[in-house]
Design an enzyme around this catalytic site. Structure first.
Site, PDB file in Angstrom:
ATOM      1  N   LEU A   1       2.955 -10.459  -4.688  1.00  0.00           N
ATOM      2  CA  LEU A   1       3.280  -9.484  -5.715  1.00  0.00           C
ATOM      3  C   LEU A   1       1.996  -8.996  -6.365  1.00  0.00           C
ATOM      4  O   LEU A   1       1.029  -9.761  -6.492  1.00  0.00           O
ATOM      5  CB  LEU A   1       4.191 -10.099  -6.794  1.00  0.00           C
ATOM      6  CG  LEU A   1       5.544 -10.638  -6.337  1.00  0.00           C
ATOM      7  CD1 LEU A   1       6.265 -11.287  -7.514  1.00  0.00           C
ATOM      8  CD2 LEU A   1       6.400  -9.526  -5.731  1.00  0.00           C
ATOM      9  N   ASP A   2       1.992  -7.736  -6.796  1.00  0.00           N
ATOM     10  CA  ASP A   2       0.844  -7.225  -7.532  1.00  0.00           C
ATOM     11  C   ASP A   2       0.623  -8.058  -8.789  1.00  0.00           C
ATOM     12  O   ASP A   2       1.562  -8.674  -9.323  1.00  0.00           O
ATOM     13  CB  ASP A   2       1.073  -5.760  -7.936  1.00  0.00           C
ATOM     14  CG  ASP A   2       1.138  -4.828  -6.735  1.00  0.00           C
ATOM     15  OD1 ASP A   2       0.591  -5.184  -5.681  1.00  0.00           O
ATOM     16  OD2 ASP A   2       1.743  -3.743  -6.868  1.00  0.00           O
ATOM     17  N   ARG A   3      -0.590  -8.027  -9.273  1.00  0.00           N
ATOM     18  CA  ARG A   3      -0.963  -8.820 -10.460  1.00  0.00           C
ATOM     19  C   ARG A   3       0.022  -8.641 -11.615  1.00  0.00           C
ATOM     20  O   ARG A   3       0.460  -9.608 -12.241  1.00  0.00           O
ATOM     21  CB  ARG A   3      -2.361  -8.388 -10.908  1.00  0.00           C
ATOM     22  CG  ARG A   3      -2.867  -9.053 -12.172  1.00  0.00           C
ATOM     23  CD  ARG A   3      -4.072  -8.285 -12.698  1.00  0.00           C
ATOM     24  NE  ARG A   3      -3.691  -6.963 -13.169  1.00  0.00           N
ATOM     25  CZ  ARG A   3      -4.445  -5.868 -13.031  1.00  0.00           C
ATOM     26  NH1 ARG A   3      -5.606  -5.937 -12.422  1.00  0.00           N
ATOM     27  NH2 ARG A   3      -4.023  -4.701 -13.496  1.00  0.00           N
TER      28      ARG A   3
END
Length: 347
Positions: A137-139
């Site tokens: 997942l993105d940050r």
């Protein structure tokens, strides 16, 4: 407050007029060969090599805007803070939403890097040393993150993801002109521009070479509107998709329209049919409903007097057949506070 431009697609095919101009009917399941090619791609009888574009080739033209200048400094600040927070992060039992002897699923917080979640888990003596991230997942994206406990299980899940047998849904909090669709499916190209930023490309540009040697790949996302300005209803996930969903095949740039009320707060659920980097964020931007806090893709930084430290995107569910037992598993990550508030749900 940073205003988000309102964008609608112009000149692409649609089953439904939405905010789109010059619509035309499509068959229920169009194929790439049935789609009109973009201007930069017309009159070409064949694609060049996917990996070795020639100097004389006209590269595909990105159809979404460049990254806003303000995003660079904001993203740098966010990354600095996230790096510090991630190094201090400790995974607790409250983060775990599923576990058996083969798999572990956690609800990743916003602003924490995936690798630090794995590092925290590996530092706990009670777990195996063969841990692998099955999805990333993105940050600033929160929600379901799946971790495997052996190399063998990891390889099986990699194949399941590659074969599109793993289904995912996300919840996004957006701003923009109220969509006149309830459900919609967007098909486009996806790739890195010459500046290294991810951009939307024409669907018919899939397979064409880009600067640096990469290629445009297909991406597809379905959306459903859950709430507008707090009015709507939270519905269960439709694993089998939508009946009669409008279909948009992207071939030309989105066009800014003036006069639309862009002060609306819109909650959508996204069903990505492919797994491209920043896919949902890019398609929300293209539809004119950028995600709040997503400064890379024209999302507002300040909203209703509040500064947002990250984008509001949550990996809600992940469903798949268990790689060992074969039993169908559907993992749910509890909704974050911003989603409960926007949907007027009790946390």
């Amino acid at each position: 407050m940073l205003k988000q431009p309102m964008w609608v697609a112009s000149g692409f095919y649609s089953h439904h007029h939405c905010h789109f101009r010059n619509p035309s009917k499509l068959p229920p399941k169009p194929t790439p060969t049935a789609v009109a090619m973009s201007a930069s791609h017309q009159n070409k009888q064949s694609h060049h090599s996917e990996t070795t574009p020639t100097v004389t080739e006209n590269f595909p033209i990105p159809l979404s805007p460049q990254l806003p200048l303000i995003s660079k400094q904001i993203e740098l600040n966010r990354a600095t803070i996230a790096t510090s927070n991630s190094e201090l992060f400790t995974l607790s039992k409250n983060h775990i939403i599923y576990e058996d002897e083969f798999l572990l699923a956690v609800n990743k917080p916003q602003g924490i890097y995936c690798d630090n979640v794995l590092t925290s888990l590996q530092s706990q003596n009670s777990v195996t040393a063969e841990l692998h991230l099955a999805n990333r997942l993105d940050r600033d994206t929160s929600g379901v993150m799946l971790i495997t406990k052996s190399h063998k299980v990891a390889s099986k899940l990699v194949k399941a993801f590659t074969d599109h047998k793993v289904k995912k849904t996300y919840i996004a909090l957006c701003t923009g002109v109220v969509p006149d669709w309830k459900t919609i499916t967007v098909r486009s190209g996806h790739g890195r521009s010459k500046f290294g930023a991810w951009r939307v490309y024409g669907f018919s540009d899939a397979g064409r070479g880009l600067p640096g040697g990469s290629v445009v790949r297909e991406m597809e996302t379905s959306f459903e509107v859950l709430s507008v300005n707090g009015k709507g209803s939270f519905r269960e996930v439709a694993e089998l998709g939508f009946e009669g969903s409008s279909l948009v095949v992207v071939e030309e740039k989105a066009v800014k329209i003036d006069g639309g009320d862009d002060r609306n707060e819109i909650v959508v659920r996204a069903y990505p049919r492919s797994g491209r980097t920043h896919q949902i964020r890019l398609h929300c931007q293209y539809l004119g409903i950028s995600i709040i806090g997503d400064v890379k893709y024209e999302g507002v930084y300040e909203w209703n007097g509040v500064i947002h430290d990250g984008h509001h995107l949550h990996a809600e569910t992940l469903s798949f057949d268990h790689p060992v037992t074969g039993v169908h598993v559907m993992l749910h990550a509890p909704l974050p506070q911003w989603a409960n508030q926007a949907l007027q749900l009790q946390p």
